[in-house]
Design an enzyme around this catalytic site. Structure first.
Site, PDB file in Angstrom:
ATOM      1  N   GLU A  15     122.577  48.275  26.061  1.00 15.21           N
ATOM      2  CA  GLU A  15     121.456  47.617  26.716  1.00 15.21           C
ATOM      3  C   GLU A  15     120.314  47.212  25.785  1.00 15.21           C
ATOM      4  OE1 GLU A  15     121.174  46.692  29.928  1.00 15.21           O
ATOM      5  OE2 GLU A  15     123.270  47.307  30.242  1.00 15.21           O
ATOM      6  N   SER A  49     127.364  90.834  81.078  1.00 19.98           N
ATOM      7  CA  SER A  49     127.339  92.252  80.711  1.00 19.98           C
ATOM      8  C   SER A  49     126.782  92.527  79.327  1.00 19.98           C
ATOM      9  CB  SER A  49     128.751  92.844  80.812  1.00 19.98           C
ATOM     10  OG  SER A  49     129.187  92.832  82.161  1.00 19.98           O
TER      11      SER A  49
END
Length: 813
Positions: free
Chosen positions: A205, A485
């Site tokens: 680059e 229960s």
């Protein structure tokens, strides 16, 4: 000779004026004009220079404000709890391999790079990754781990030759909370950027990055010449600094104004900051892909997105692919266009050779390497949506939503991935079986499950439905269902707190109950099998889940006192204080049930269940801590006695099918729960170190045809037999004595009494009278029923109702 007549000069009235030469006039005016022109040129130049300087000051402020301030809105990162390795930990080589694969470690013959391991026989070598926790960094190490008898037998540093008391593996990233604009990045420092990546980036680059001043005149000239020869744009001249400016500050429009701004700001940026600072910002800002609505920025995140690796684990081929993406992340997307991406990667490799970054041989080997990508993009999509909902709710108590989306917080949760995997496996395996066994279409039944640690009150695993990955209705947090229960341990705990009245062997009256309902009807609960058992020992009434004995006990204690016990245990939701709560007409979520049972498992000490351990900011500085909060809410001796009775539920009561599945020496306690018409199936219980709650039911609230023992219990058993557990403590706490009593009358029994049972009794509650039970006497108590499965659990019988079907309150209870 004639004289020539001289011409007469015209009179002044007719004489024409004499003109001066034009050249002279121009010569006289030139100095003034030149001076005028120079002055105005100078003024314009000064004005232009001043304007340019002022504009430069403005741009410099823009550059500094962004570069030195908050550069990015960072997502919050959510981590599971790390696996801890120490000698004596229950762990097999196979379980360690599974955890390393979850963390995406590579299996290599020689683990030289972080994030790799080798495993052979009973020994493993693991090259861990460095990781920063809330209490400090954990360095990368080469661990030598040995196993014996299902546990870690030795743990040491393979390079240093020293034993290690404890090592944490890196924490798994399980989710991210993204900024509103859906940008995502993992910040890396300049020192974190591998030389290979930096050199490849510069080679491809910006070859003169380390020597130019922001713009590169030679690159501009070179690009102009090549573009002219090609007859079009074939090469750009933007430096890395200019690319950063374009991405960081400017739009992507192609105008001369934007290009000039870009160049000016690049020069200013280079003037203000070092090359390393610019390179670091570039590495974190560059756009490298798209994942749905999430934008992938920076090499740190791209490395995980494409390869699920950190940057220091990448080779030449992977590095070249990332650098190649800069030119066009969409055009060279390796998932959508693999051939195009491969060509671009190989071109980058060639440029790396040309610039001397790598050698020719290494390049050829890298070019032969196929592109291997992480399936699904390596994205933490939230594979644990139900648990993450709990995390978000607990976070919202302390943090604003915008902070979660922008401040880069690191959130360390309590999620235990191996346990979560077992919970998910149990749910996905059992639910289709339960559907089929009851003749339902697959997908009819739903479920929720929670596992928490007893000592730390940490939620270790959580699923909110039969599809653990579905991010919809979370039944673990939001399904408010009658608990049946499951309420009974609170009733028996209340009774055992009255040492002057009750012991585990106190006979309870299992007799019919008839109470006016207030609308002219009467509430008359029944045992599940519609039988009446007369006098039943207290512990047996709980183990067998007898409704009539429980209701008579609760009425004797007082409904309000029972309701207060339930609230103290952790049932924060309001419920009507009516006799019907004695059979479970209390509606709670599975998480709230887990909270109640956790308090019992913790010996009567209530600690809010938590899903978060620590939160730190983006720099690692600790923010809010989520310490263990403990409050004593029940008498420890009474809780111990209740737990003893709940063990009998497993050993000989409604959950006795679980006892056959437990390994030798493992003890657990729990309670089945079934609601009226078999609409809800529950099981909640605990071992010495884990507490879990499971619910099975239907979203439409129709009957499931399942009791607690036939629905939720098998799922619970699958979970708890698959994860590491410790048995319930076998020591007897202070204030408890062990005595032999007659199961029929609860009195002290002699050695010859055949119906005697050895029970723990709170000091001060030991009976003083002796039973007349002698040698050879036949047992007279009712044993735990061994009938069919449906009779193993006593469901709630619907309480009194008026014409609209709503429960009525009975004043005075």
């Amino acid at each position: 000779m004639a004289k020539t007549k001289r011409p007469t000069r015209p009179s002044s009235s007719t004489r024409r004026p004499t003109r001066r030469p034009k050249t002279k006039a121009r010569t006289r005016r030139h100095p003034r004009f030149t001076l005028f022109l120079l002055r105005w040129t100078l003024l314009v130049a000064l004005a232009g220079g001043l304007a340019l300087a002022l504009y430069g000051i403005h741009l410099d402020r823009v550059v500094r404000a962004k570069f030195e301030g908050k550069r990015w809105a960072l997502p919050a990162r959510v981590y599971a709890q790390p696996m801890e390795l120490y000698v004596g930990r229950q762990l097999t080589p196979q379980l360690l391999r599974a955890e390393l694969e979850r963390l995406n470690y590579r299996a290599l013959a020689a683990p030289e790079r972080p994030g790799s391991y080798s495993l052979g026989g009973d020994r493993a070598l693991v090259r861990t990754r460095a990781f920063r926790f809330w209490d400090g960094p954990e360095p990368s190490r080469l661990l030598a781990v040995s196993f014996a008898d299902g546990r870690i037998s030795a743990l040491g540093d393979a390079e240093g030759g020293t034993d290690l008391p404890l090592v944490r593996l890196d924490a798994a990233l399980i989710a991210s909370i993204y900024p509103t604009h859906n940008e995502d990045r993992i910040l890396v420092r300049r020192t974190d950027l591998p030389d290979l990546l930096v050199n490849a980036l510069v080679a491809v680059e910006d070859r003169d990055f380390f020597s130019h001043f922001g713009v590169d005149p030679r690159a501009i000239a070179r690009a102009l010449w090549r573009n002219l020869r090609a007859g079009g744009v074939v090469e750009g001249a933007s430096t890395l600094t200019q690319q950063l400016v374009k991405n960081f500050y400017l739009t992507h429009e192609r105008t001369w104004e934007r290009k000039l701004n870009e160049a000016y700001m690049a020069i200013l940026l280079e003037r203000r900051y070092t090359k390393d600072q610019i390179l670091e910002a570039y590495a974190n800002e560059i756009f490298l892909g798209q994942d749905g609505r999430r934008a992938i920025h920076g090499f740190g995140l791209a490395s995980h997105f494409y390869f699920d690796r950190s940057l220091d684990e990448l080779g030449i081929a992977e590095t070249a692919l990332l650098v190649g993406l800069i030119k066009g992340p969409s055009r060279y997307d390796p998932r959508r266009y693999p051939e195009r991406a491969l060509d671009r990667r190989n071109l980058v490799i060639d440029l790396m050779v040309q610039e001397g970054v790598i050698g020719r041989e290494a390049a050829e080997q890298a070019k032969r390497t196929p592109i291997s990508l992480r399936a699904g993009g390596g994205r933490p999509t939230g594979d644990y949506p139900a648990f993450l909902q709990l995390v978000r709710r607990q976070l919202q108590r302390d943090y604003r939503e915008e902070d979660l989306r922008s401040e880069g917080l690191n959130i360390f949760t309590t999620l235990d991935l191996p346990i979560q995997a077992e919970v998910e496996a149990a749910v996905t395996k059992r639910l289709p079986q339960l559907d089929g066994a009851r003749g339902f279409q697959v997908g009819t039944l739903e479920t929720a499950a929670i596992v928490a640690s007893v000592a730390q009150a940490e939620v270790l695993a959580l699923v909110g439905g039969r599809d653990p990955g579905y991010a919809g209705f979370n039944r673990a947090l939001d399904a408010v269902r009658s608990i049946g229960s499951l309420v009974k341990p609170a009733i028996y705990l209340t009774a055992l707190s009255h040492r002057d009245r009750y012991t585990l062997a106190t006979p309870l009256k299992d007799a019919p109950v008839s109470i006016p309902a207030g609308d002219g009807s009467r509430w008359e609960p029944k045992n599940y099998d519609h039988k009446v058992y007369g006098a039943v020992p207290l512990y047996s009434a709980l183990a067998r889940s007898l409704n009539l004995a429980t209701v008579n006990l609760g009425l004797d204690l007082g409904v309000r006192e029972v309701a207060q016990t339930l609230t103290d245990l952790g049932a924060a939701r309001r419920f009507p204080v009516v006799p019907a709560i004695l059979l479970g007409s209390v509606s709670l979520t599975p998480l709230e049930v887990a909270q109640v049972y956790h308090t019992i498992a913790a010996g009567g000490f209530r600690s809010p269940l938590r899903a978060i351990r620590e939160v730190v900011d983006a720099t690692g500085r600790p923010l809010n801590r989520y310490p263990l909060a403990v409050e004593a809410v029940a008498d420890p001796q009474s809780v111990y006695l209740t737990t003893w009775a709940m063990q009998k539920v497993v050993q000989e009561g409604t959950a006795r099918s679980l006892a056959a599945r437990l390994p030798e020496g493992m003890t657990m306690a729990g309670k089945t729960g079934t609601t009226d018409d078999l609409r809800d199936s529950w099981f909640a219980g605990f071992s010495g170190n884990r507490v879990a709650a499971v619910w099975v039911g239907r979203d439409d609230n129709l009957p499931t045809k399942l009791s607690g023992s036939s629905g939720a219990l098998p799922v619970w058993g699958d979970i708890m037999t698959a994860i590491d557990n410790e048995p319930l403590a076998d020591f007897v706490p202070d204030g408890i004595e062990i005595v032999r009593v007659d199961r029929v009358n609860g009195l002290l029994a002699g050695e010859g009494c055949q119906r005697a049972i050895v029970i723990p009794v709170a000091r001060g509650s030991v009976p003083t009278a002796r039973s007349d039970c002698g040698a050879g006497a036949a047992p007279e108590d009712q044993p735990a029923r061994s009938g069919d499965e449906k009779a193993e659990d006593e469901p709630e019988r619907r309480p009194w109702r008026h014409s609209q079907g709503r429960n009525l309150f009975l004043p005075g209870f």
